[in-house]
Design an enzyme around this catalytic site. Structure first.
Site, PDB file in Angstrom:
ATOM      1  N   ASP A   1       2.095  10.272  20.350  1.00 49.27           N
ATOM      2  CA  ASP A   1       2.787  11.420  20.624  1.00 49.27           C
ATOM      3  C   ASP A   1       3.551  11.257  21.800  1.00 49.27           C
ATOM      4  OD1 ASP A   1       1.067  13.873  18.941  1.00 49.27           O
ATOM      5  OD2 ASP A   1       2.340  12.019  18.364  1.00 49.27           O
TER       6      ASP A   1
ATOM      7  N   ARG B   1       9.731  23.180  17.849  1.00 53.31           N
ATOM      8  CA  ARG B   1       8.686  23.349  16.993  1.00 53.31           C
ATOM      9  C   ARG B   1       7.349  23.271  17.844  1.00 53.31           C
ATOM     10  NH1 ARG B   1       8.261  19.322  12.731  1.00 53.31           N
ATOM     11  NH2 ARG B   1       6.104  19.888  12.887  1.00 53.31           N
TER      12      ARG B   1
ATOM     13  N   CYS C   1       7.436  16.060  10.769  1.00 47.85           N
ATOM     14  CA  CYS C   1       8.210  14.889  11.565  1.00 47.85           C
ATOM     15  C   CYS C   1       8.010  13.798  10.591  1.00 47.85           C
ATOM     16  CB  CYS C   1       7.749  14.641  12.750  1.00 47.85           C
ATOM     17  SG  CYS C   1       8.145  15.889  14.152  1.00 47.85           S
TER      18      CYS C   1
ATOM     19  N   LYS D   1      -0.397  22.513  21.083  1.00 45.22           N
ATOM     20  CA  LYS D   1       0.284  22.680  19.701  1.00 45.22           C
ATOM     21  C   LYS D   1      -0.563  22.453  18.767  1.00 45.22           C
ATOM     22  CE  LYS D   1       3.064  19.700  17.310  1.00 45.22           C
ATOM     23  NZ  LYS D   1       2.769  19.292  16.344  1.00 45.22           N
ATOM     24  N   ASN D   2      -1.088  21.048  18.925  1.00 49.48           N
ATOM     25  CA  ASN D   2      -2.032  20.338  17.720  1.00 49.48           C
ATOM     26  C   ASN D   2      -3.322  21.029  17.698  1.00 49.48           C
ATOM     27  OD1 ASN D   2       0.255  19.028  17.068  1.00 49.48           O
ATOM     28  ND2 ASN D   2      -0.431  17.065  18.019  1.00 49.48           N
TER      29      ASN D   2
ATOM     30  N   ARG E   1       3.844  19.969   9.073  1.00 51.83           N
ATOM     31  CA  ARG E   1       2.677  19.228   8.622  1.00 51.83           C
ATOM     32  C   ARG E   1       1.496  19.854   8.602  1.00 51.83           C
ATOM     33  NH1 ARG E   1       1.984  14.358   6.467  1.00 51.83           N
ATOM     34  NH2 ARG E   1       0.150  13.253   7.016  1.00 51.83           N
TER      35      ARG E   1
ATOM     36  N   ARG F   1       3.698   9.345   5.305  1.00 50.59           N
ATOM     37  CA  ARG F   1       2.563   9.999   6.012  1.00 50.59           C
ATOM     38  C   ARG F   1       1.666  10.536   5.201  1.00 50.59           C
ATOM     39  NH1 ARG F   1       4.701  13.865  10.944  1.00 50.59           N
ATOM     40  NH2 ARG F   1       2.447  13.561  11.231  1.00 50.59           N
ATOM     41  N   PRO F   2       0.856   9.463   4.671  1.00 50.55           N
ATOM     42  CA  PRO F   2      -0.389   9.554   3.577  1.00 50.55           C
ATOM     43  C   PRO F   2      -1.434  10.657   3.979  1.00 50.55           C
ATOM     44  CG  PRO F   2      -0.679   7.529   4.947  1.00 50.55           C
ATOM     45  CD  PRO F   2       0.614   8.115   5.218  1.00 50.55           C
ATOM     46  N   ILE F   3      -1.897  11.410   2.783  1.00 54.22           N
ATOM     47  CA  ILE F   3      -2.993  12.176   3.216  1.00 54.22           C
ATOM     48  C   ILE F   3      -4.099  11.740   2.233  1.00 54.22           C
ATOM     49  CG2 ILE F   3      -1.717  14.173   3.718  1.00 54.22           C
ATOM     50  CD1 ILE F   3      -1.942  15.054   0.805  1.00 54.22           C
ATOM     51  N   ASP F   4      -4.298  10.712   1.772  1.00 51.11           N
ATOM     52  CA  ASP F   4      -5.558   9.836   1.167  1.00 51.11           C
ATOM     53  C   ASP F   4      -6.732  10.312   1.557  1.00 51.11           C
ATOM     54  OD1 ASP F   4      -4.168   7.875   2.788  1.00 51.11           O
ATOM     55  OD2 ASP F   4      -6.009   6.860   2.167  1.00 51.11           O
ATOM     56  N   GLN F   5      -6.875  10.109   2.940  1.00 54.84           N
ATOM     57  CA  GLN F   5      -8.282  10.265   3.688  1.00 54.84           C
ATOM     58  C   GLN F   5      -8.679  11.734   3.606  1.00 54.84           C
ATOM     59  OE1 GLN F   5     -10.167   7.742   4.823  1.00 54.84           O
ATOM     60  NE2 GLN F   5      -8.362   6.820   3.446  1.00 54.84           N
TER      61      GLN F   5
HETATM   62  C1  EPZ Z   1      -1.378  14.290  13.838  1.00 52.41           C
HETATM   63  O1  EPZ Z   1      -0.773  14.121  12.721  1.00 52.41           O
HETATM   64  C2  EPZ Z   1      -0.517  14.938  14.797  1.00 52.41           C
HETATM   65  N1  EPZ Z   1       0.068  16.206  14.108  1.00 52.41           N
HETATM   66  C3  EPZ Z   1       0.532  14.066  15.109  1.00 52.41           C
HETATM   67  O2  EPZ Z   1       1.428  14.792  16.277  1.00 52.41           O
HETATM   68  C4  EPZ Z   1       0.012  12.965  15.697  1.00 52.41           C
HETATM   69  O3  EPZ Z   1       1.136  11.828  15.970  1.00 52.41           O
HETATM   70  C5  EPZ Z   1      -1.018  12.379  14.815  1.00 52.41           C
HETATM   71  O4  EPZ Z   1      -2.099  13.153  14.543  1.00 52.41           O
HETATM   72  C6  EPZ Z   1      -1.817  11.080  15.534  1.00 52.41           C
HETATM   73  O5  EPZ Z   1      -2.244  11.330  16.728  1.00 52.41           O
HETATM   74  C7  EPZ Z   1      -0.734  17.211  14.097  1.00 52.41           C
HETATM   75  O6  EPZ Z   1      -1.833  17.440  14.887  1.00 52.41           O
HETATM   76  C8  EPZ Z   1      -0.144  18.442  13.444  1.00 52.41           C
HETATM   77  P1  EPZ Z   1      -3.053  11.052  11.328  1.00 52.41           P
HETATM   78  P2  EPZ Z   1      -1.635  13.289  11.338  1.00 52.41           P
HETATM   79  O7  EPZ Z   1      -3.571  11.581  10.183  1.00 52.41           O
HETATM   80  O8  EPZ Z   1      -2.796  14.201  11.439  1.00 52.41           O
HETATM   81  C9  EPZ Z   1      -2.765   7.181   8.699  1.00 52.41           C
HETATM   82  C10 EPZ Z   1       3.052  15.623  17.097  1.00 52.41           C
HETATM   83  O9  EPZ Z   1       4.146  15.059  17.582  1.00 52.41           O
HETATM   84  N2  EPZ Z   1      -3.313   8.082   7.685  1.00 52.41           N
HETATM   85  O10 EPZ Z   1      -4.037  11.011  12.740  1.00 52.41           O
HETATM   86  O11 EPZ Z   1      -0.425  13.450  10.244  1.00 52.41           O
HETATM   87  C11 EPZ Z   1      -1.126   7.692   8.968  1.00 52.41           C
HETATM   88  O12 EPZ Z   1      -0.465   7.027   8.332  1.00 52.41           O
HETATM   89  C12 EPZ Z   1       2.540  15.207  15.851  1.00 52.41           C
HETATM   90  O13 EPZ Z   1       2.624  16.573  17.652  1.00 52.41           O
HETATM   91  C13 EPZ Z   1      -3.835   7.768   6.410  1.00 52.41           C
HETATM   92  O14 EPZ Z   1      -3.527   6.386   6.159  1.00 52.41           O
HETATM   93  O15 EPZ Z   1      -1.816  12.047  11.819  1.00 52.41           O
HETATM   94  C14 EPZ Z   1      -1.180   7.226  10.616  1.00 52.41           C
HETATM   95  O16 EPZ Z   1      -0.976   5.801  10.494  1.00 52.41           O
HETATM   96  C15 EPZ Z   1       3.682  14.089  15.147  1.00 52.41           C
HETATM   97  N3  EPZ Z   1      -4.135   8.405   5.520  1.00 52.41           N
HETATM   98  C16 EPZ Z   1      -2.749   7.367  11.200  1.00 52.41           C
HETATM   99  O17 EPZ Z   1      -3.538   7.288   9.993  1.00 52.41           O
HETATM  100  C17 EPZ Z   1      -4.412   9.899   5.928  1.00 52.41           C
HETATM  101  O18 EPZ Z   1      -4.758  10.600   4.847  1.00 52.41           O
HETATM  102  C18 EPZ Z   1      -2.827   8.570  11.995  1.00 52.41           C
HETATM  103  O19 EPZ Z   1      -2.418   9.535  11.178  1.00 52.41           O
HETATM  104  C19 EPZ Z   1      -4.003  10.334   7.037  1.00 52.41           C
HETATM  105  C20 EPZ Z   1      -3.409   9.561   7.977  1.00 52.41           C
END
Ligand code: EPZ
Length: 431
Positions: free
Chosen positions: A308, A400, A117, A22-23, A93, A123-127
């Site tokens: 996950d 989903r 979810c 999926k991802n 997302r 769930r920030p996107i600052d990075q």
């Molecule tokens: C992806 O989400 C996956 N979703 C999630 O899977 C998965 O839990 C996650 O990666 C971690 O492996 C998809 O791939 C669609 P991250 P993502 O950015 O990209 C922090 C599922 O069940 N962060 O790796 O949103 C964040 O808060 C889903 O399939 C920032 O601080 O996760 C978290 O603590 C649920 N700033 C950590 O990083 C940012 O800009 C990891 O988040 C981005 C993230």
């Protein structure tokens, strides 16, 4: 509306075929937007997130041809740089990958902030935004939309050191950089299997991405991406979910069409719990005959134990002898499923980002409601292991990300049925 009715207490036996990841799929479909030609994508999972993303591409003018259950051909030759509306973006997302893809192709993007979810925290996107700005885009967030664009119509390669390891940000910047001018060096990146899969997809379409799966990814921008064929890797988390189900229910199941290396972190934890796992080519034979042993787990970015898989493992640990501790270092509040497990007799306490689980002899069936994708899958596992009948609502979360989940569990001897209900019934069921 749909709910699942589960008669639990039976071990699982047979074989399950794992679908495409999926991802990886939810990133590769937006990436197809950058290709000036036809992308034939194989081993694509039949899940609602994929359908939604394909419809977003269609709304932007892409032509989509369904070749068979797991293969689509996407032609974005004539795609226009339109807005991705809130109604679409809020439902998934991964819609945020449209930003990186549109920026990559047109150096401009107008995309509603993503949904996805809810783990009870932000769930920030600052990075992501940090990376886009480093590539020369001006970025603003207004009225629920992210507007990004490069003044001179081209993004320029840059060096980016992420403050946090982020799957989404790693992929999004990889997309935006693939068609930029010059060299981009990304450090402190995510290394999940789906990161490597997206890089391999881009390279098969003519991009120049090196180092995916390591701490440093280098991308040399190219002029255009040509069409081609790509097959998505098997889903590590779907496979792990069925492995956790065998751990919880007992029995013996062959998990087919996987990449065993991707399963190492999950296999190691299940072996610790007394589950037997044997590798046979592109399959794992998973067997649990005796009692489960308690285990402690801390979720980490790959190659650590995946967040996950946290709820699914918790379902099995509810019946493990002794006290287990689960710490989620990625999503600190990803424990909304605990209250539902308690309705089944589980002994779990949550403190901040950890759950303390006292194993019980067995769970008992109850009416429970899924609150997110992986929690929903964990509820199926708990219900299949429990004695008696369970009713699970909120199953749209599960669908989903899991292809044919009811059929796959039924084929393993799980007594699970999907039934249509009136919305009012669902509210009653939710209790
Ligand atoms: C992806 O989400 C996956 N979703 C999630 O899977 C998965 O839990 C996650 O990666 C971690 O492996 C998809 O791939 C669609 P991250 P993502 O950015 O990209 C922090 C599922 O069940 N962060 O790796 O949103 C964040 O808060 C889903 O399939 C920032 O601080 O996760 C978290 O603590 C649920 N700033 C950590 O990083 C940012 O800009 C990891 O988040 C981005 C993230």
């Amino acid at each position: 509306m749909t709910k699942y009715i589960v008669e639990g207490g039976n071990p699982l036996f047979g074989e399950v075929h794992i679908s495409g990841a999926k991802n990886a799929a939810v990133a590769i479909i937006p990436a197809a937007l950058m290709v000036d030609g036809v992308c034939r994508i194989e081993n694509i999972p039949q899940i609602s997130d994929v359908s939604l993303l394909l419809s977003i591409l269609q709304d932007l003018g892409a032509s989509i041809r369904t070749v068979n259950r797991s293969t689509v051909e996407i032609d974005c030759t004539g795609i226009r740089n339109g807005q991705v509306p809130y109604d679409s973006a809020r439902r998934c997302r991964a819609s945020y990958y449209m930003i990186g893809a549109l920026l990559g192709r047109f150096a401009k993007a107008d995309v509603a902030l993503p949904g996805g979810c809810d783990f009870g925290g932000t769930r920030p996107i600052d990075q992501h935004l940090k990376g886009f700005k480093a590539l020369g885009a001006e970025v603003s967030v207004q009225g629920g939309f992210i507007n990004a664009g490069a003044a001179n119509g081209r993004l320029n390669g840059a060096s980016i050191f992420f403050d946090k390891v982020s799957v989404g940000a790693t992929i999004n910047i990889m997309l935006a950089a693939a068609l930029s001018d010059g060299l981009t060096v990304m450090e402190n990146v995510a290394k999940e299997p789906h990161i490597v899969d997206v890089a391999n997809f881009l390279n098969s379409m003519g991009a120049n991405v090196k180092g995916a799966g390591t701490d440093v990814i280098k991308i040399r921008g190219v002029e255009r991406l040509h069409g081609g064929t790509y097959s998505i890797i098997p889903d590590q988390i779907e496979a792990g979910t069925y492995m956790a189900a065998v751990a919880a229910c007992g029995g013996q199941v062959k998990i087919c069409n996987i990449i065993p290396k991707h399963m190492d972190c999950i296999t190691a934890k299940l072996l610790e719990m007394g589950v037997e796992v044997d590798e046979i080519d592109d399959s794992l034979l998973v067997r649990r005959i005796g009692p489960l042993t308690k285990a402690n787990v801390k979720t980490m970015p790959y190659p650590g134990f995946p967040t996950d898989m946290q709820p699914q493992l918790a379902a099995a640990l509810c019946m493990a002898h002794g006290t287990s501790i689960i710490t989620d270092s990625v999503w600190s509040s990803r424990f909304r499923y605990v209250d539902e497990f308690k309705r089944m007799g589980a002994q779990i306490q949550v403190n901040d980002n950890l759950a303390i689980i006292e194993g019980v002899e067995h769970l008992t069936g109850a009416q429970i409601q899924a609150c997110d994708l992986r929690a929903g899958a964990a509820m199926i596992i708990a219900a299949l292991a429990a004695y008696g009948t369970s009713e699970i609502t909120g199953v749209h979360y599960i669908e989903r990300g899991y292809e044919s989940v009811v059929e796959k569990f039924r084929r393993l001897g799980g007594n699970i049925t999907s039934v249509e209900i009136e919305d009012s019934d669902a509210i009653l069921t939710a209790g």
